[in-house]
Design a protein around this motif. Structure first.
Motif, PDB file in Angstrom:
ATOM      1  N   GLN A 173      85.177  70.935  44.599  1.00 52.62           N
ATOM      2  CA  GLN A 173      86.597  71.071  44.302  1.00 52.62           C
ATOM      3  C   GLN A 173      86.847  71.972  43.088  1.00 52.62           C
ATOM      4  N   ASP A 189      80.724  69.373  41.589  1.00 51.89           N
ATOM      5  CA  ASP A 189      79.792  68.669  42.470  1.00 51.89           C
ATOM      6  C   ASP A 189      80.480  68.149  43.734  1.00 51.89           C
ATOM      7  N   GLN A 190      81.791  67.932  43.665  1.00 47.88           N
ATOM      8  CA  GLN A 190      82.554  67.479  44.828  1.00 47.88           C
ATOM      9  C   GLN A 190      83.082  68.639  45.677  1.00 47.88           C
TER      10      GLN A 190
END
Length: 405
Positions: free
Chosen positions: A108, A105-106
């Protein structure tokens, strides 16, 4: 000389616990002139996480919109109502991988599906050798892909501690022809081993002339002792307060973060999480292991992010093979072929799910067909992340994946 060659050879069994360390023939300078990793310039590092035993990729990255998946796994298939963590392309992560979902979700986390190689081998040992050496299934290679990276003309790979395996033994992946990584569980215990009175004394002496094997052992001991001193001193700089899983894997991740945040000049770290050979009772086993994996990697990312080390870190997570598409009679899965692979880091160029789910309507005798050769990923990591000559390390013929890292 106080210690005779005969005495040294007679007592060399004391060094047996150190033979997992590199056997360079270049003496290690104890002085201040050590090569620096140049963290100030944002030098990059790689952390490889091996999922030992053959992780079931279809229950890791789940094609939960595909009826063929549930037909092949009437009781083992994970349903959307079970808490699947939705990704792109009608796929989702196992419910226990919340830590990986947070990274996803980030922006990454990158997910690659159906990664493998031609003519796959279903033996744990042989397939792991193939992945660790970066070879084909028709080749037997005695060096590892990361060991050959350490062998290469990498200016920051001249010291034994430039490649660290957080374990008791050194994997093939970390063994080169001239250089090898160091294997250690933690810096304190590693330092204690080298403080054995006899080993400490020998490591400080010059080797006798004209005795190549003895000279070889003396230099190995000298380098080991110097590396142990260096890692011990560095490890005292930072102690993590981040909450990691209370497991061997969690502790090894914490050790990795502490070494990185302490400024240890290592380009490569290697860790393993074992237990994925799920012929029986797969649900319970994967639930436990995935909780460990997801929460552990999330803690690692948080730890490194707090000290501005996450953006110059890349994590590669792989397993030696996947499992068969159909479940077996013991509510588990048997050895298969292609599998998913994860990349995580604060500076990924490509993020999310990078290719389609495996084609469950086009199997090879009940097994997945690979879409991506794992050596193409290695080549991208070596060239585009670590700045190495991928062709010299892996050989030619493996096209890198543009903009992957």
């Amino acid at each position: 000389m106080a210690t005779t060659r005969r005495e040294f050879l007679r007592n060399s069994a004391l060094a047996s616990t150190l033979l997992l360390v590199p056997k360079f023939l270049h003496a290690l300078d104890r002085g201040p002139g050590l090569a620096q990793l140049r963290d100030a310039a944002g030098a990059r590092r790689l952390i490889v996480v091996q999922l030992g035993g053959g992780n079931d990729g279809l229950n890791t990255v789940i094609p939960y919109k595909n009826d063929l998946y549930y037909k092949a796994r009437p009781t083992l298939g994970i349903k959307e109502a079970d808490g699947i963590l939705a990704l792109d392309k009608d796929m989702g992560l196992h419910p226990a991988l919340k830590g990986l979902k947070g990274l996803y979700d980030q922006g990454q986390l990158a997910v690659l599906n159906a990664v493998g190689y031609p003519n796959p081998d279903r033996s744990h040992f042989r397939s792991m050798d193939i992945w660790q050496s970066g070879s084909g299934s028709d080749q037997v290679v005695s060096t590892g892909w990361l060991g050959r990276y350490l062998d290469s003309n990498c200016a920051d790979c001249q010291r034994p501690y430039n490649g660290l395996e957080i374990d008791d033994t050194l994997s093939l992946a970390m063994k080169g022809a001239q250089r090898k990584g160091l294997a250690l569980k933690n810096a304190d215990k590693f330092h204690q081993i080298t403080q054995n009175r006899f080993l400490s004394k020998v490591s400080k002496e010059a080797a006798p002339e004209h005795h190549d094997q003895v000279d070889y052992l003396y230099k190995t001991l000298a380098e080991t002792a110097s590396s142990a001193d260096y890692l011990y001193d560095k490890s005292k700089i930072y102690k993590s307060t981040v909450a990691y899983p209370n497991s061997d894997f969690g502790k090894n991740l914490k050790t990795t973060a502490e070494l990185i945040n302490s400024g240890v000049e290592s380009r490569v770290y290697y860790l393993a999480l074992s237990g994925f050979d799920t012929h029986v009772r797969q649900q319970e086993q994967q639930q436990r292991l995935f909780t460990d994996l997801g929460n552990g990697l999330a803690a690692l990312a948080d730890d490194l992010r707090q000290h501005d080390q996450w953006d110059n870190t890349l994590v590669l997570v792989f397993s030696e093979f996947g499992r068969r598409v159909g479940q077996n009679a013991s509510n588990g899965t048997d050895h298969g072929t292609a599998n998913n692979l994860f990349l995580a880091g604060g500076a990924l160029q490509k993020k999310g799910v990078l290719n389609d789910a495996p084609d469950l309507a086009n199997l090879d005798q009940g097994d997945l067909r690979h879409q991506v050769d794992f050596r193409s990923i290695y080549a991208s990591v070596l060239k585009d992340w670590l700045g190495a000559d991928d062709a010299a390390i892996l050989g030619t013929g493996f096209e890198r994946m543009p903009g992957l890292v």
